[in-house]
Design an enzyme around this catalytic site. Sequence first.
Site, PDB file in Angstrom:
ATOM      1  CB  ILE A 385      -0.958   0.022   1.213  1.00 14.40           C
ATOM      2  CG1 ILE A 385      -0.178  -0.118   2.521  1.00 14.40           C
ATOM      3  CG2 ILE A 385      -2.005  -1.061   1.100  1.00 14.40           C
ATOM      4  CD1 ILE A 385      -1.042  -0.031   3.757  1.00 14.40           C
ATOM      5  N   GLY A 388       8.306   3.639   1.090  1.00 17.00           N
ATOM      6  CA  GLY A 388       9.006   4.742   1.743  1.00 17.00           C
ATOM      7  C   GLY A 388      10.464   4.793   1.356  1.00 17.00           C
ATOM      8  CG  ASP A 507      11.387  13.115   6.201  1.00 15.40           C
ATOM      9  OD1 ASP A 507      11.162  14.082   5.457  1.00 15.40           O
ATOM     10  OD2 ASP A 507      11.493  11.956   5.788  1.00 15.40           O
TER      11      ASP A 507
END
Length: 573
Positions: A385, A388, A507
């Site tokens: 799904i 990264g 981040d």
Amino acid sequence: MLSNLTYLSLYSNHLTGTWPDSITNLTRLEHLDLSDNNLTGKIPFWFANLTRLEHLDLSNNYITGVSFANLTRLKYVYLSNNNLTGILPTQVVSLKNLYYLYLSRNNFIGQIPSSFGSMVNLTYLDLSANQLNGSIPPALITNLHKLETLDLSNNNLDGPIPSSFGSLSQLQSLNLSMNSISGPIPLDIANLMNLGHLDLHDNRLVGAIHPEFGKLVNLSYLDLSSNQLSGNMSFGKPCFLVHLDLSQNMMTGDITSLRGCRNLNYLDISGNHLVIAKALTYYDLPNIDFLNLSQNLTNGLSETNEHKRRKQHVPRLTIFLPIIVGLCFLVVAYFFYSRKKATTKKLQPEITKHGDVCTIMNYDGTIAYEDFINATEDFDLKYCIGTGGYGSVYEAKLRNGQTFALKKLHRYEAKQPTFNQSFKNEVQVLTNLRHKNIVRLYGFCLHNKCNFLIYEYMEKGSLFCALRDDELAVEVDWMKRVNIIKDVANALAYMHHDCNPPIVHRDISSNNILLNSEMEGFVADFGAARLLDPDSSNQTVIAGTLGYIAPGSYFYTLLCFLSSLTCIVACSS
């Protein structure tokens, strides 16, 4: 053909300068959206030609003047975050069909006109973050029977809260925070049975919280912090509050009434005079994520003779307490040792065959590596799904119906020290974090074939994907986006100010903000996070996603490089 246009949206198109005159001929226009641009100046006189206009969104520009002449059909007006000045425009009073009026984050001054109360169809009124002063006119409230949301926060309003608020039977959200409003909270507010959000923090309110407020069965968010409220806390049973902030007041008494608020996940009653004689247990508050009871009467005793007499027994207690604790520890350790020995014997073939196992909270028993392999069919791409920086995320639905998100480290990255450190760093940081807007880490697996983290499953995926999807982008309306921003801000504030040591994410981007089924925002991906040492300068290398790093960070990195280069040249010469 364009003269028949009824819908025009040019939001976020980097438009600059004054208004495009070409719009003057679009006399059939009903919906106009020019928000999130750099338009300047006053709304031109030819706007009066757009007599059919019902929806006008000019928010997030640099508008300095506004006129609503002839625009009597307007139902939705969005003018937030501009450079509008002077008193509030009384021309809006002629807009009898108006439902939504957003004038927040401008530079309006003066009092709120009582004539605003004549807009009887108004359901949403936002005048927050201006420089309005004076008291709230009762006439503003009396006739707005359809009002569902009222935001007058972050102004200079004073005086009492009008009792006429009790007549707003449809009101769902009331925000009067960050003003100088004084006096007690009127009892009439207890009649607002639809009220779900009440924010009155940072005012000068006095008096007690009346027990009648316990009748507000739909109230889930209550912030009365930083006032001068006194008396006992009194909440009805059952209590449906989810967020309660009564910090920095003068409340007295005990906290027994909070035991009926079993839905609470945020509770801050710090800085009062409350008696915390017995701490709230998990059974009392099973859903709590944030709890602050500090700066109160922790043990409920003052410096009396009784207190001094008990202090005399402290040396005796210091002798027996370690012995009692030690015996309890041995009993608990023996219990877990016996249980682990029996479990290990039962699962020894599986452990030998499959490698390490991981234990997951809220799950019955211990799950071996093979359970996740079966759930994802050996990490088949159809279960992927997302991807990264150092791993892919898979949806894993176990046989008992529970669904998890597995973040699997790529086989190549798993062998690299940098990525392996990111994996361990994420485990270290998330293990100690517990906040409702930070994605929950249930466990992790270190296996000879692959490493992965087990997360709470987020049904709507990342904010980045949601905004790129046409259907989801519509579902994530502006109110939801504002709430997502608040969720992320609360999570970051928790990490920066409530964690010891503080944690910086480094981040934050739309890719690393996840959404659940209710469109609530959760901060995720702590691979680049860092624990701050309060005794250190905490200088770090630049980390984060390109496009989200502050420009100053780029400049600082370049400056350091040039300084180093200068030193090298000087030494060589």
